[in-house]
Structures are given as C-alpha cells and as structure tokens.
Scaffold this motif. Structure first.
Motif, PDB file in Angstrom:
ATOM      1  N   PHE A  27       0.839  -1.203   0.000  1.00 21.28           N
ATOM      2  CA  PHE A  27       0.000   0.000   0.000  1.00 21.28           C
ATOM      3  C   PHE A  27       0.872   1.250   0.000  1.00 21.28           C
ATOM      4  O   PHE A  27       1.826   1.304   0.791  1.00 21.28           O
ATOM      5  CB  PHE A  27      -0.871  -0.017   1.258  1.00 21.28           C
ATOM      6  N   TYR A  96      -0.202  -8.955   4.686  1.00 22.06           N
ATOM      7  CA  TYR A  96      -1.391  -9.153   5.545  1.00 22.06           C
ATOM      8  C   TYR A  96      -2.404 -10.039   4.793  1.00 22.06           C
ATOM      9  O   TYR A  96      -3.033 -10.931   5.369  1.00 22.06           O
ATOM     10  CB  TYR A  96      -2.092  -7.829   5.904  1.00 22.06           C
ATOM     11  N   ARG A 130      -4.178   5.596  11.314  1.00 25.32           N
ATOM     12  CA  ARG A 130      -4.910   5.363  10.048  1.00 25.32           C
ATOM     13  C   ARG A 130      -6.029   6.407   9.901  1.00 25.32           C
ATOM     14  O   ARG A 130      -6.276   6.931   8.820  1.00 25.32           O
ATOM     15  CB  ARG A 130      -5.563   3.977  10.033  1.00 25.32           C
TER      16      ARG A 130
HETATM   17  C1  MLT Z   1       2.360  -1.196   2.991  1.00 23.86           C
HETATM   18  O1  MLT Z   1       3.507  -1.017   2.559  1.00 23.86           O
HETATM   19  O2  MLT Z   1       1.585  -1.999   2.453  1.00 23.86           O
HETATM   20  C2  MLT Z   1       1.914  -0.400   4.190  1.00 23.86           C
HETATM   21  O3  MLT Z   1       2.996   0.239   4.768  1.00 23.86           O
HETATM   22  C3  MLT Z   1       1.234  -1.260   5.178  1.00 23.86           C
HETATM   23  C4  MLT Z   1       0.762  -0.519   6.387  1.00 23.86           C
HETATM   24  O4  MLT Z   1       0.615   0.706   6.337  1.00 23.86           O
HETATM   25  O5  MLT Z   1       0.488  -1.175   7.410  1.00 23.86           O
END
Ligand code: MLT
Length: 264
Positions: A27, A96, A130
């Motif tokens: 992300f 994740y 967030r």
């Molecule tokens: C990512 O690189 O996907 C993000 O840093 C994930 C996150 O913000 O937890």
C-alpha cells in the motif's frame, strides 16, 4: 499480457505451464513494484501480478473493503487462471493478505514469501494513525498524503540513489483513486491478527525484511519467522520497507535460492 478477472487488472509474464508465483503488492502501490522480481523470474516461473482492488488499474467500487474481501480477490485470480499450487509473494499489506489467505486455506499454495510485513493487527495508536491518514486525504488531498507516507517506506539512501524511480512511485501512487486508498486504510485498520496461526503454517516460507525497515522492522519479522516452522529469514541490506525495489538483486537471489531448494 493483461487480463481482467473479477474486475481486477491481472498482469501475466512468462509461460503458463511453469510453476506460478502470484505477487501481492503493498500500500498504496500497484503491481509494478514487483517488476525487478518479475524480470528476474519470468524465464523460469509464470509470474502473476495483479492490482489490489481500489489501487492501480483494478476496480474501485465503494471502497468498503476488508482483508477478507482482498483474500477472496486473490483466490479469484488463482481460480480464474486455474493455477495449481502457486507460490504466493506478498509485501506489507500484500503480506497481511497473504497471511490471512494462508490462514483460510494454505493448501492452495506450495510456498509463501513474506516481505516487510507483520502478523499483528494495528494497536490503538496504529488505528488512530490510520484515521488521521484518512482525514489527511479528505482535507489535503491524496498527493499530500502520498508525499508524507511514501518517504517513510524507503531508506534515506535509496531515496537519493533511486531518485527517478522514487519520484515515479510518488506520482503513480498519487494517481490512485482516493476512495481505493481510503478503502485500503479501512481494511488495514479493521484487520485482525494472524499471529496465533503462524505456528500452523506448514508450507515452505521465506521471510525478507529490509535492514532499515522502520514500519515492519527486522526484530518484528524475526519473531514472526521464529514462530513459523522451518521458515527461512533474511535481512535485506541497504533497504527500508520496500526491499524488493531498494535492493532487487539481493531479494531476487534470495527468492531464487529459496525456490530452488523448497519448491519442485
Ligand atoms: C504497505 O507497505 O503496504 C503499508 O505500509 C502497510 C501498512 O501501512 O500497514
């Protein structure tokens, strides 16, 4: 070659008869973050790199995403291409998704590669962070958010050494639909932990982390690796959170070596 499966933009490289690797990006990026790995692996593997819902060229919809919906998307790509026991390779948010996919059905995969990610869910501080990011996108716009977030993903030296690519990544990420980016933030803040499941992972697993990763640091990933039976753990030198981009030759060799030994 490009295909659209379940409204997802899916990019295919190499021969479909070869062992497949499905890449799940982080992300707020898109599948192009894996190009160094794809170029190094496409002779020997069928490389599948899709854009996660809401990002890149994939369908955005209403932005009401969950980690589980992302996993269903991953399974839909695997089914849509009729892949037999693919290897899955995920970075950060892609990790994740990978961990939750393994928890739901690890038998689908022959091996897993987890880069710069973690099993724990966000704590209260993380959730509030967030919420702030979502607010920043609403108030200041997506580019302002991207310009403040992406720098935290790269080691200082990489930002200088890879200046052109780094700026291109900022531009590309700023071009996403804000609804998709906010949807990803919601999906991450509402995800649950996969920590208890780590001990049950029984497929070969490689864990990679940039030595200067400040978001999912080496000590966090080492602890994760210790919980997965037989997992191989490697720290990527001269890299932050985006290790496949920042030190591609090290990451490519680590992946090739792991796959040669572990996956027939
Ligand atoms: C990512 O690189 O996907 C993000 O840093 C994930 C996150 O913000 O937890």
């Amino acid at each position: 070659m490009k295909r659209v499966i379940n409204s997802l933009s899916v990019n295919l490289y190499g021969h479909p008869e070869k062992q497949a690797i499905v890449f799940v990006h982080g992300f707020p990026y898109d599948h192009t973050m894996w190009m160094n790995q794809i170029n190094a692996l496409k002779e020997d593997y069928f490389c599948v790199a899709y854009d996660i819902r809401g990002l890149g060229e994939s369908y955005v919809g209403d932005g009401q995403y969950t980690m589980e919906a992302y996993v269903m998307d991953l399974f839909s790509v695997i089914e849509g291409l009729n892949l037999k026991k693919p290897i899955v390779c995920g970075l950060s948010m892609g990790g994740y998704i990978t961990l939750r996919a393994l928890e739901i059905s690890q038998d689908v995969f022959s091996a897993a590669i987890l880069c710069d990610t973690r099993a724990e869910a966000d704590g209260d501080k993380g959730k509030l962070g967030r919420a702030q990011k979502i607010n920043q996108i609403n108030v200041e716009g997506l580019r302002a958010f991207v310009e403040s977030f992406v720098p935290t993903c790269f080691a200082e030296k990489s930002k200088e050494d890879l200046k052109e690519l780094y700026n291109e990544i900022i531009n590309r990420s700023s071009g996403n639909d804000p609804i998709g980016v906010k949807g990803a933030l919601f999906a991450m803040l509402s995800r649950t932990s996969t920590k208890r499941f780590l001990k049950d992972i029984s497929i070969p697993t490689l864990i990679l982390v940039g030595e200067k990763d400040g978001l999912t640091p080496p000590n966090v990933m080492k602890k994760m690796a210790e919980k997965i039976k037989g997992a191989k753990f490697k720290v990527v030198p001269k890299a932050g959170h985006m290790s496949p981009i920042e030190n591609p030759s090290f990451v490519n060799e680590a992946i090739k070596g792991f796959l040669k030994k572990k996956v027939k």
